[in-house]
Write a protein that holds these residues in place. Structure first.
Motif, PDB file in Angstrom:
ATOM      1  N   GLU A 115       1.566   3.029  -3.951  1.00 28.16           N
ATOM      2  CA  GLU A 115       0.498   4.016  -4.059  1.00 28.16           C
ATOM      3  C   GLU A 115       0.699   4.977  -5.237  1.00 28.16           C
ATOM      4  O   GLU A 115      -0.245   5.226  -6.007  1.00 28.16           O
ATOM      5  CB  GLU A 115       0.372   4.807  -2.760  1.00 28.16           C
ATOM      6  CG  GLU A 115      -0.716   5.860  -2.797  1.00 28.16           C
ATOM      7  CD  GLU A 115      -0.735   6.706  -1.544  1.00 28.16           C
ATOM      8  OE1 GLU A 115      -0.401   7.900  -1.643  1.00 28.16           O
ATOM      9  OE2 GLU A 115      -1.070   6.159  -0.468  1.00 28.16           O
TER      10      GLU A 115
ATOM     11  N   ALA B 225     -10.882   7.705  -2.272  1.00 30.70           N
ATOM     12  CA  ALA B 225     -10.738   6.260  -2.076  1.00 30.70           C
ATOM     13  C   ALA B 225     -10.207   5.934  -0.688  1.00 30.70           C
ATOM     14  O   ALA B 225     -10.641   4.964  -0.061  1.00 30.70           O
ATOM     15  CB  ALA B 225      -9.810   5.675  -3.150  1.00 30.70           C
ATOM     16  N   VAL B 226      -9.266   6.725  -0.207  1.00 31.41           N
ATOM     17  CA  VAL B 226      -8.659   6.437   1.103  1.00 31.41           C
ATOM     18  C   VAL B 226      -9.322   7.234   2.218  1.00 31.41           C
ATOM     19  O   VAL B 226      -8.924   7.117   3.381  1.00 31.41           O
ATOM     20  CB  VAL B 226      -7.146   6.721   1.079  1.00 31.41           C
ATOM     21  CG1 VAL B 226      -6.457   5.897   0.008  1.00 31.41           C
ATOM     22  CG2 VAL B 226      -6.853   8.205   0.885  1.00 31.41           C
TER      23      VAL B 226
ATOM     24  N   ASP C 190       0.828  -1.205   0.000  1.00 31.88           N
ATOM     25  CA  ASP C 190       0.000   0.000   0.000  1.00 31.88           C
ATOM     26  C   ASP C 190       0.859   1.249   0.000  1.00 31.88           C
ATOM     27  O   ASP C 190       0.597   2.208  -0.733  1.00 31.88           O
ATOM     28  CB  ASP C 190      -0.911  -0.019   1.230  1.00 31.88           C
ATOM     29  CG  ASP C 190      -1.669   1.284   1.395  1.00 31.88           C
ATOM     30  OD1 ASP C 190      -2.508   1.587   0.541  1.00 31.88           O
ATOM     31  OD2 ASP C 190      -1.410   1.995   2.387  1.00 31.88           O
TER      32      ASP C 190
ATOM     33  N   VAL D 156     -10.910  -1.987   5.193  1.00 29.90           N
ATOM     34  CA  VAL D 156      -9.979  -3.105   5.086  1.00 29.90           C
ATOM     35  C   VAL D 156      -8.639  -2.778   5.742  1.00 29.90           C
ATOM     36  O   VAL D 156      -8.088  -3.567   6.511  1.00 29.90           O
ATOM     37  CB  VAL D 156      -9.753  -3.491   3.608  1.00 29.90           C
ATOM     38  CG1 VAL D 156      -8.614  -4.504   3.480  1.00 29.90           C
ATOM     39  CG2 VAL D 156     -11.029  -4.059   3.015  1.00 29.90           C
ATOM     40  N   MET D 157      -8.107  -1.594   5.465  1.00 30.82           N
ATOM     41  CA  MET D 157      -6.766  -1.253   5.913  1.00 30.82           C
ATOM     42  C   MET D 157      -6.694  -0.973   7.411  1.00 30.82           C
ATOM     43  O   MET D 157      -5.685  -1.288   8.052  1.00 30.82           O
ATOM     44  CB  MET D 157      -6.242  -0.046   5.136  1.00 30.82           C
ATOM     45  CG  MET D 157      -6.051  -0.296   3.644  1.00 30.82           C
ATOM     46  SD  MET D 157      -4.937  -1.692   3.288  1.00 30.82           S
ATOM     47  CE  MET D 157      -3.398  -1.058   3.924  1.00 30.82           C
TER      48      MET D 157
ATOM     49  N   TYR E 192     -11.678   0.913   1.238  1.00 30.25           N
ATOM     50  CA  TYR E 192     -10.236   0.896   1.528  1.00 30.25           C
ATOM     51  C   TYR E 192      -9.986   1.000   3.030  1.00 30.25           C
ATOM     52  O   TYR E 192      -9.231   0.210   3.609  1.00 30.25           O
ATOM     53  CB  TYR E 192      -9.568   2.054   0.787  1.00 30.25           C
ATOM     54  CG  TYR E 192      -8.126   2.280   1.156  1.00 30.25           C
ATOM     55  CD1 TYR E 192      -7.107   1.656   0.453  1.00 30.25           C
ATOM     56  CD2 TYR E 192      -7.780   3.130   2.210  1.00 30.25           C
ATOM     57  CE1 TYR E 192      -5.781   1.867   0.788  1.00 30.25           C
ATOM     58  CE2 TYR E 192      -6.460   3.338   2.551  1.00 30.25           C
ATOM     59  CZ  TYR E 192      -5.460   2.709   1.843  1.00 30.25           C
ATOM     60  OH  TYR E 192      -4.153   2.918   2.190  1.00 30.25           O
ATOM     61  N   THR E 193     -10.585   1.989   3.683  1.00 31.18           N
ATOM     62  CA  THR E 193     -10.331   2.182   5.112  1.00 31.18           C
ATOM     63  C   THR E 193     -10.904   1.040   5.947  1.00 31.18           C
ATOM     64  O   THR E 193     -10.324   0.672   6.972  1.00 31.18           O
ATOM     65  CB  THR E 193     -10.924   3.515   5.584  1.00 31.18           C
ATOM     66  OG1 THR E 193     -12.333   3.534   5.305  1.00 31.18           O
ATOM     67  CG2 THR E 193     -10.266   4.687   4.878  1.00 31.18           C
TER      68      THR E 193
ATOM     69  N   LYS F 248      -7.931   9.645  -5.450  1.00 31.54           N
ATOM     70  CA  LYS F 248      -7.197   8.901  -4.416  1.00 31.54           C
ATOM     71  C   LYS F 248      -7.654   9.325  -3.024  1.00 31.54           C
ATOM     72  O   LYS F 248      -7.859   8.494  -2.132  1.00 31.54           O
ATOM     73  CB  LYS F 248      -5.702   9.143  -4.596  1.00 31.54           C
ATOM     74  CG  LYS F 248      -4.849   8.545  -3.480  1.00 31.54           C
ATOM     75  CD  LYS F 248      -4.027   9.633  -2.832  1.00 31.54           C
ATOM     76  CE  LYS F 248      -3.242   9.100  -1.663  1.00 31.54           C
ATOM     77  NZ  LYS F 248      -2.449  10.144  -1.010  1.00 31.54           N
TER      78      LYS F 248
ATOM     79  N   SER G 230     -14.879   4.417   3.459  1.00 30.07           N
ATOM     80  CA  SER G 230     -14.624   3.767   2.166  1.00 30.07           C
ATOM     81  C   SER G 230     -14.246   2.309   2.383  1.00 30.07           C
ATOM     82  O   SER G 230     -13.858   1.906   3.492  1.00 30.07           O
ATOM     83  CB  SER G 230     -13.502   4.483   1.417  1.00 30.07           C
ATOM     84  OG  SER G 230     -12.258   4.297   2.067  1.00 30.07           O
TER      85      SER G 230
END
Length: 516
Positions: free
Chosen positions: A213, A231-232, A209, A320-321, A317-318, A228, A315
């Motif tokens: 990026e 997304a994040v 990641d 999951v991360m 992304y967040t 981006k 999102s």
């Protein structure tokens, strides 16, 4: 279910070569990972002044932070940070960004408001070394090693198909060295496989990641930085207006953050464009006991919330991360869970070491090549030497003057010098095993001495500091010292030849020899 001989040989080669080529990096990450877990808890140990309770109320600390921000505003820094006193660090901490982009931390006495300069960063340094960040390209090396670790866990488990239950409890310490290290590697590998897989996956994904990026933004997002940010779920602060203004109202900003996220702890103020009309203050929050640990609030100079993010973010992304970050850094864990993490990390480090020693013992039965001789020296110097480097940095933390200029750099130098000396001397010693034993004994002695030195320096009895953080550190250092001394004793015993005619000395499950 059993693998065919050809499939078994292919998996064995992949596991053996991938393991031996990544072993030293993985050993470093797991051994130092045990210390990285306690980067914050080490603060009272590394700085005796932190062993006192918080001397001011939160409101008084915020007022002092406001005065500091107001004084800093005329210089109009692009970024600036203040942290409030905590149980681990009962002073205020400032972060200033240098023109080269590096961040310099300073400490402030919360009672007098006097800046006290840099202090030891022992815990943060060991955390950084866990990722090899201070070394050129080190972060990328550990990221690749994390990805390789996933391969090692997968191939290792496949190799145990049909025999896992039997070999899980099969340990023959009286057998030949090859069998002993084979048993140790298999048992530890199977027991710690879930732990290894979690850290391999999370470490690899977090590295990907961070490292890829820019490429993802340039390709998948067509270079659209705003896409981006969406997304994040992390929008950029507004550009400065160029018109001077004062600092935001920190008491108001903290009140808003607490109202929005009452379960989070808020200790930090991070300023974007401080001293500008469009300046913001960012207040991260942290909750214990959950993988979705972090909240975020940005407050304008006028005292309005301009952006917020709940735990987990908004999102995919967040969502999951954030849990991946929490799993890897144990943000969800209390102190007992961190201790369990640390024990498992040290166990994994030993399992990785056992794999290297198994390789070397199998090669010793034939004619070892230059690669094997170099690997033996590196395993001795890098692995046992890492313990000496840790002992050296703890000793330097005790012996260097508290007001020494650039004190963190001197502590780092002690670590690197001890490690380099250990690795270099391994190539000069006649026996890699004896060299490792001497390093382990020296490390054990230094680690045992460190709590005694601290007790003398602070005028108290050992294990009687009154701080639970210091007591935990003392117990941990003594436990590690005893473990290292036990490892040195085990090396001596293992050097005694085992009877090769014993049935236990025959490794019936050994695959075909690894090709040279």
């Amino acid at each position: 279910m059993k693998l065919s001989p050809r499939a078994y040989a292919i998996l064995w080669d992949a596991h053996a070569w991938a393991g031996v080529l990544s072993s030293l990096v993985l050993f470093v990450t797991f051994f130092l990972g045990a210390f990285a877990l306690f980067a914050e808890e080490l603060s009272p140990w590394q700085e005796p002044t932190f062993r006192a309770p918080i001397a001011v109320s939160e409101a008084e600390a915020v007022r002092l932070a406001q005065r500091i921000a107001d004084a800093e505003a005329p210089s109009r820094p692009a970024w600036f940070g203040i942290s409030l006193p905590t149980d681990e660090e009962p002073w205020l901490r400032l972060w200033r960004m240098s023109p080269d982009g590096s961040i310099k931390p300073l400490w402030v006495d919360p009672v007098s408001g006097r800046e006290l300069g840099e202090r030891s960063d022992l815990g943060e340094f060991l955390n950084a070394m866990h990722f090899l960040e201070p070394l050129p390209g080190g972060k990328h090396v550990t990221g690749i090693a994390s990805a390789v670790l996933v391969l090692l866990v997968g191939t290792g488990l496949l190799l145990q198909l049909g025999r896992m239950v039997r070999e899980l409890v099969q340990f023959r310490p009286g057998a030949a060295l090859r069998v002993f290290w084979s048993d140790a590697h298999k048992v530890i590998g199977v027991v710690s496989a879930p732990f290894l897989l979690v850290f391999g996956l999370t470490g690899g994904i977090l590295w990907l990641d961070d490292g890829f990026e820019p490429a993802v933004v340039a390709t998948s997002l067509d270079g659209d930085s705003k896409a981006k940010e969406r997304a994040v779920d992390w929008p950029s602060p507004p550009a400065p207006s160029g018109r001077a203004a004062g600092a935001p109202d920190l008491a108001r900003a903290l009140e808003l953050a607490k109202q929005r996220f009452p379960r989070s702890e808020h200790h930090w103020f991070f300023f974007d464009n401080l001293g500008d009309e469009k300046g913001l203050v960012h207040l991260p929050g942290e909750s214990e006991g959950t993988l979705h640990a972090f909240t975020h609030v940005r407050v304008s100079r006028e005292g309005a919330v301009v952006w917020e993010r709940e735990t987990g973010g908004a999102s995919a992304y967040t969502r999951v991360m954030d849990p991946l970050f929490g799993l890897h850094f144990a943000t969800w864990a209390g102190f007992p869970a961190k201790v369990l993490y640390a024990v498992l990390a040290l166990l994994c480090a030993f399992g990785i070491l056992a794999g290297n020693l198994l390789w070397l013992e199998r090669r010793r039965a034939k004619q070892p090549g230059r690669f094997d001789r170099v690997l033996a020296r590196l395993t001795s110097g890098a692995c046992a030497g890492l313990a000496l480097a840790v002992a050296a940095v703890f000793a330097a933390n005790q012996l260097l003057p508290a007001t020494l200029a650039d004190r963190p750099r001197w502590e780092h130098a002690a670590f690197h010098a001890a490690w380099a000396l250990a690795v270099g001397s391994a190539f000069l010693d006649r026996s890699a095993a004896l060299h490792a034993r001497r390093l382990l004994l020296l490390s054990s002695g230094v680690l045992l001495a460190v709590p005694l030195i601290d007790a003398v320096r602070t005028g108290r009895l050992p294990f009687a500091s009154g701080s639970s953080f210091v007591l935990a550190t003392e117990v941990g250092l003594v436990a590690l010292a005893l473990m290292l001394a036990g490892a040195a004793r085990a090396i001596r015993r293992l050097q005694r030849p085992a009877p090769s005619t014993s049935p236990a000395a025959v490794d019936r499950e050994a695959p075909a020899p690894v090709p040279t």
